[in-house]
Design a protein around this motif. Structure first.
Motif, PDB file in Angstrom:
ATOM      1  N   PRO A 129      59.372 -71.306 -22.448  1.00  0.00           N
ATOM      2  CA  PRO A 129      60.128 -70.759 -21.450  1.00  0.00           C
ATOM      3  C   PRO A 129      61.685 -70.901 -21.058  1.00  0.00           C
ATOM      4  O   PRO A 129      62.414 -70.113 -20.870  1.00  0.00           O
ATOM      5  N   ALA A 130      61.920 -72.072 -21.613  1.00  0.00           N
ATOM      6  CA  ALA A 130      63.441 -72.401 -21.759  1.00  0.00           C
ATOM      7  C   ALA A 130      64.114 -71.452 -22.767  1.00  0.00           C
ATOM      8  O   ALA A 130      65.004 -70.792 -22.451  1.00  0.00           O
ATOM      9  N   ALA A 131      63.461 -71.311 -23.625  1.00  0.00           N
ATOM     10  CA  ALA A 131      63.919 -70.389 -24.752  1.00  0.00           C
ATOM     11  C   ALA A 131      64.076 -68.853 -24.221  1.00  0.00           C
ATOM     12  O   ALA A 131      65.133 -68.282 -24.609  1.00  0.00           O
ATOM     13  N   SER A 132      63.086 -68.560 -23.356  1.00  0.00           N
ATOM     14  CA  SER A 132      63.065 -67.176 -22.739  1.00  0.00           C
ATOM     15  C   SER A 132      64.191 -67.008 -21.819  1.00  0.00           C
ATOM     16  O   SER A 132      64.782 -66.151 -21.705  1.00  0.00           O
ATOM     17  N   LEU A 133      64.352 -68.010 -21.131  1.00  0.00           N
ATOM     18  CA  LEU A 133      65.316 -68.063 -20.187  1.00  0.00           C
ATOM     19  C   LEU A 133      66.973 -68.068 -20.801  1.00  0.00           C
ATOM     20  O   LEU A 133      67.738 -67.166 -20.383  1.00  0.00           O
ATOM     21  N   ILE A 134      66.984 -68.797 -21.804  1.00  0.00           N
ATOM     22  CA  ILE A 134      68.230 -68.552 -22.522  1.00  0.00           C
ATOM     23  C   ILE A 134      68.666 -67.270 -23.030  1.00  0.00           C
ATOM     24  O   ILE A 134      69.476 -66.896 -22.955  1.00  0.00           O
ATOM     25  N   GLY A 135      67.414 -66.513 -23.818  1.00  0.00           N
ATOM     26  CA  GLY A 135      67.692 -65.324 -24.416  1.00  0.00           C
ATOM     27  C   GLY A 135      68.036 -64.492 -23.110  1.00  0.00           C
ATOM     28  O   GLY A 135      68.786 -63.645 -23.356  1.00  0.00           O
ATOM     29  N   LEU A 136      67.239 -64.566 -21.829  1.00  0.00           N
ATOM     30  CA  LEU A 136      67.878 -63.431 -20.834  1.00  0.00           C
ATOM     31  C   LEU A 136      69.155 -63.727 -20.512  1.00  0.00           C
ATOM     32  O   LEU A 136      69.990 -62.771 -20.276  1.00  0.00           O
ATOM     33  N   SER A 137      69.601 -65.066 -20.443  1.00  0.00           N
ATOM     34  CA  SER A 137      70.995 -65.272 -20.007  1.00  0.00           C
ATOM     35  C   SER A 137      71.868 -64.646 -21.246  1.00  0.00           C
ATOM     36  O   SER A 137      73.048 -64.173 -20.698  1.00  0.00           O
ATOM     37  N   PHE A 138      71.802 -64.848 -22.277  1.00  0.00           N
ATOM     38  CA  PHE A 138      72.554 -64.482 -23.341  1.00  0.00           C
ATOM     39  C   PHE A 138      72.538 -62.859 -23.203  1.00  0.00           C
ATOM     40  O   PHE A 138      73.406 -62.181 -23.599  1.00  0.00           O
ATOM     41  N   SER A 139      71.199 -62.245 -22.953  1.00  0.00           N
ATOM     42  CA  SER A 139      71.313 -60.691 -22.998  1.00  0.00           C
ATOM     43  C   SER A 139      72.287 -60.441 -21.680  1.00  0.00           C
ATOM     44  O   SER A 139      73.041 -59.364 -21.882  1.00  0.00           O
ATOM     45  N   ALA A 140      72.244 -60.889 -20.735  1.00  0.00           N
ATOM     46  CA  ALA A 140      72.924 -60.316 -19.498  1.00  0.00           C
ATOM     47  C   ALA A 140      74.536 -60.793 -20.030  1.00  0.00           C
ATOM     48  O   ALA A 140      75.250 -59.870 -19.479  1.00  0.00           O
ATOM     49  N   PHE A 141      74.819 -61.777 -20.552  1.00  0.00           N
ATOM     50  CA  PHE A 141      76.214 -62.077 -21.036  1.00  0.00           C
ATOM     51  C   PHE A 141      76.732 -60.802 -22.193  1.00  0.00           C
ATOM     52  O   PHE A 141      77.788 -60.641 -22.100  1.00  0.00           O
ATOM     53  N   LEU A 142      75.882 -60.613 -22.830  1.00  0.00           N
ATOM     54  CA  LEU A 142      75.946 -59.623 -23.953  1.00  0.00           C
ATOM     55  C   LEU A 142      76.550 -58.346 -23.345  1.00  0.00           C
ATOM     56  O   LEU A 142      77.209 -57.503 -23.449  1.00  0.00           O
ATOM     57  N   ARG A 143      75.608 -57.855 -22.338  1.00  0.00           N
ATOM     58  CA  ARG A 143      75.595 -56.645 -21.607  1.00  0.00           C
ATOM     59  C   ARG A 143      77.080 -56.728 -20.812  1.00  0.00           C
ATOM     60  O   ARG A 143      77.568 -55.632 -20.932  1.00  0.00           O
ATOM     61  N   ARG A 144      77.289 -57.677 -20.273  1.00  0.00           N
ATOM     62  CA  ARG A 144      78.849 -57.929 -19.525  1.00  0.00           C
ATOM     63  C   ARG A 144      79.919 -57.739 -20.480  1.00  0.00           C
ATOM     64  O   ARG A 144      80.807 -57.025 -20.071  1.00  0.00           O
ATOM     65  N   ILE A 145      79.822 -58.248 -21.487  1.00  0.00           N
ATOM     66  CA  ILE A 145      80.866 -58.049 -22.630  1.00  0.00           C
ATOM     67  C   ILE A 145      80.927 -56.640 -23.008  1.00  0.00           C
ATOM     68  O   ILE A 145      81.832 -56.427 -23.308  1.00  0.00           O
ATOM     69  N   ALA A 146      79.760 -56.206 -23.387  1.00  0.00           N
ATOM     70  CA  ALA A 146      79.718 -54.919 -23.698  1.00  0.00           C
ATOM     71  C   ALA A 146      80.277 -53.602 -22.944  1.00  0.00           C
ATOM     72  O   ALA A 146      80.972 -52.674 -23.298  1.00  0.00           O
ATOM     73  N   GLY A 147      80.055 -53.981 -21.727  1.00  0.00           N
ATOM     74  CA  GLY A 147      80.525 -53.040 -20.528  1.00  0.00           C
ATOM     75  C   GLY A 147      82.147 -53.339 -20.332  1.00  0.00           C
ATOM     76  O   GLY A 147      82.706 -52.258 -20.209  1.00  0.00           O
ATOM     77  N   ARG A 148      82.599 -54.616 -20.686  1.00  0.00           N
ATOM     78  CA  ARG A 148      83.943 -54.784 -20.527  1.00  0.00           C
ATOM     79  C   ARG A 148      84.713 -54.394 -21.830  1.00  0.00           C
ATOM     80  O   ARG A 148      86.049 -54.090 -21.615  1.00  0.00           O
ATOM     81  N   LYS A 149      84.093 -54.575 -22.965  1.00  0.00           N
ATOM     82  CA  LYS A 149      84.713 -54.168 -24.240  1.00  0.00           C
ATOM     83  C   LYS A 149      83.823 -53.265 -24.884  1.00  0.00           C
ATOM     84  O   LYS A 149      83.005 -53.563 -26.014  1.00  0.00           O
ATOM     85  N   PRO A 150      83.793 -51.784 -24.376  1.00  0.00           N
ATOM     86  CA  PRO A 150      82.719 -51.154 -25.243  1.00  0.00           C
ATOM     87  C   PRO A 150      82.922 -50.856 -26.806  1.00  0.00           C
ATOM     88  O   PRO A 150      82.143 -50.208 -27.378  1.00  0.00           O
ATOM     89  N   SER A 151      84.212 -50.903 -27.115  1.00  0.00           N
ATOM     90  CA  SER A 151      84.609 -50.656 -28.406  1.00  0.00           C
ATOM     91  C   SER A 151      83.861 -51.777 -29.527  1.00  0.00           C
ATOM     92  O   SER A 151      83.527 -51.354 -30.841  1.00  0.00           O
ATOM     93  N   ILE A 152      83.266 -52.741 -29.097  1.00  0.00           N
ATOM     94  CA  ILE A 152      82.501 -53.559 -29.819  1.00  0.00           C
ATOM     95  C   ILE A 152      81.342 -52.903 -30.384  1.00  0.00           C
ATOM     96  O   ILE A 152      81.066 -52.955 -31.554  1.00  0.00           O
ATOM     97  N   LEU A 153      80.614 -52.148 -29.617  1.00  0.00           N
ATOM     98  CA  LEU A 153      79.523 -51.384 -30.113  1.00  0.00           C
ATOM     99  C   LEU A 153      79.860 -50.231 -30.813  1.00  0.00           C
ATOM    100  O   LEU A 153      79.185 -49.698 -31.698  1.00  0.00           O
ATOM    101  N   SER A 154      80.798 -49.413 -30.358  1.00  0.00           N
ATOM    102  CA  SER A 154      81.314 -48.312 -31.097  1.00  0.00           C
ATOM    103  C   SER A 154      81.774 -48.672 -32.469  1.00  0.00           C
ATOM    104  O   SER A 154      81.543 -48.028 -33.349  1.00  0.00           O
ATOM    105  N   ARG A 155      82.336 -49.830 -32.758  1.00  0.00           N
ATOM    106  CA  ARG A 155      82.791 -50.272 -33.864  1.00  0.00           C
ATOM    107  C   ARG A 155      81.756 -50.415 -34.852  1.00  0.00           C
ATOM    108  O   ARG A 155      81.757 -50.445 -36.005  1.00  0.00           O
ATOM    109  N   LEU A 156      80.382 -50.754 -34.232  1.00  0.00           N
ATOM    110  CA  LEU A 156      79.474 -51.035 -35.122  1.00  0.00           C
ATOM    111  C   LEU A 156      79.023 -49.641 -35.951  1.00  0.00           C
ATOM    112  O   LEU A 156      78.355 -49.962 -36.893  1.00  0.00           O
ATOM    113  N   GLY A 157      79.145 -48.853 -35.151  1.00  0.00           N
ATOM    114  CA  GLY A 157      78.621 -47.260 -35.979  1.00  0.00           C
ATOM    115  C   GLY A 157      77.255 -47.121 -36.290  1.00  0.00           C
ATOM    116  O   GLY A 157      76.268 -47.495 -35.156  1.00  0.00           O
TER     117      GLY A 157
END
Length: 174
Positions: free
Chosen positions: A18-46
């Motif tokens: 359960p702790a691993a799942s919670l950490i995964g959800l937290s990391f996903s939310a953090f990744l979504r926030r960063i990707a929203g603020r810096k969308p060039s990260i994803l576009s750079r991956l092509g």
């Protein structure tokens, strides 16, 4: 080869599922926030945007699986089978943080063996280039979410960086 700090005791303890799942959800939310603020990260991956990238922080209790296109990171217990992936990057937390925050060159970390890649290496190269271009600072990203506690968080990170040797704040090499 740079001398690396020892991981904090908390990173070396096994985590229940359960702790691993919670950490995964937290990391996903953090990744979504960063990707929203810096969308060039994803576009750079092509064309590698939908690749499954395994991030194995060897001195931690979890293995992370990132799929940039879905802005999702799942956390998996180290004692289980590795999830399927296109590419993997492995190393200790200190090396990942040094590369991410720009205090050490990613290529130098790969050539020294502090970070290892396997699978489709072009996926990892694209991710590293995208992260380098984004000039991420995880402390600053967290501070932006911390509201009135942001000033305290920045001070704490600076103090913790000095005491632990971990690169917790973005630094430029040159």
């Amino acid at each position: 080869m740079t001398t690396r700090p020892l991981p904090p005791l908390l990173l070396r303890l096994p985590l229940p599922a359960p702790a691993a799942s919670l950490i995964g959800l937290s990391f996903s939310a953090f990744l979504r926030r960063i990707a929203g603020r810096k969308p060039s990260i994803l576009s750079r991956l092509g064309r590698y945007e939908s690749a499954l990238i395994l991030i194995d922080v060897g001195d931690g209790p979890l293995i992370l699986l990132m799929q940039p296109s879905t802005r999702r990171i799942t956390a998996h217990a180290r004692d289980g089978a590795e999830p399927e992936h296109y590419a993997a990057i492995r190393g200790e937390l200190a090396a990942f943080l040094a590369m991410l925050h720009g205090s050490e060159d990613g290529d130098a970390l790969f050539f020294s063996g502090e970070l290892e890649i396997s699978g489709d290496t072009s996926v990892v190269q694209a991710l590293r280039n995208a992260l380098d271009d984004a000039e991420l600072d995880l402390t600053e990203e967290l501070a932006l979410m911390a509201g009135p506690l942001s000033r305290w968080l920045r001070r704490f990170a600076a103090m913790a960086e000095t005491r632990t040797g971990y690169a917790l704040i973005r630094r430029e090499l040159f």
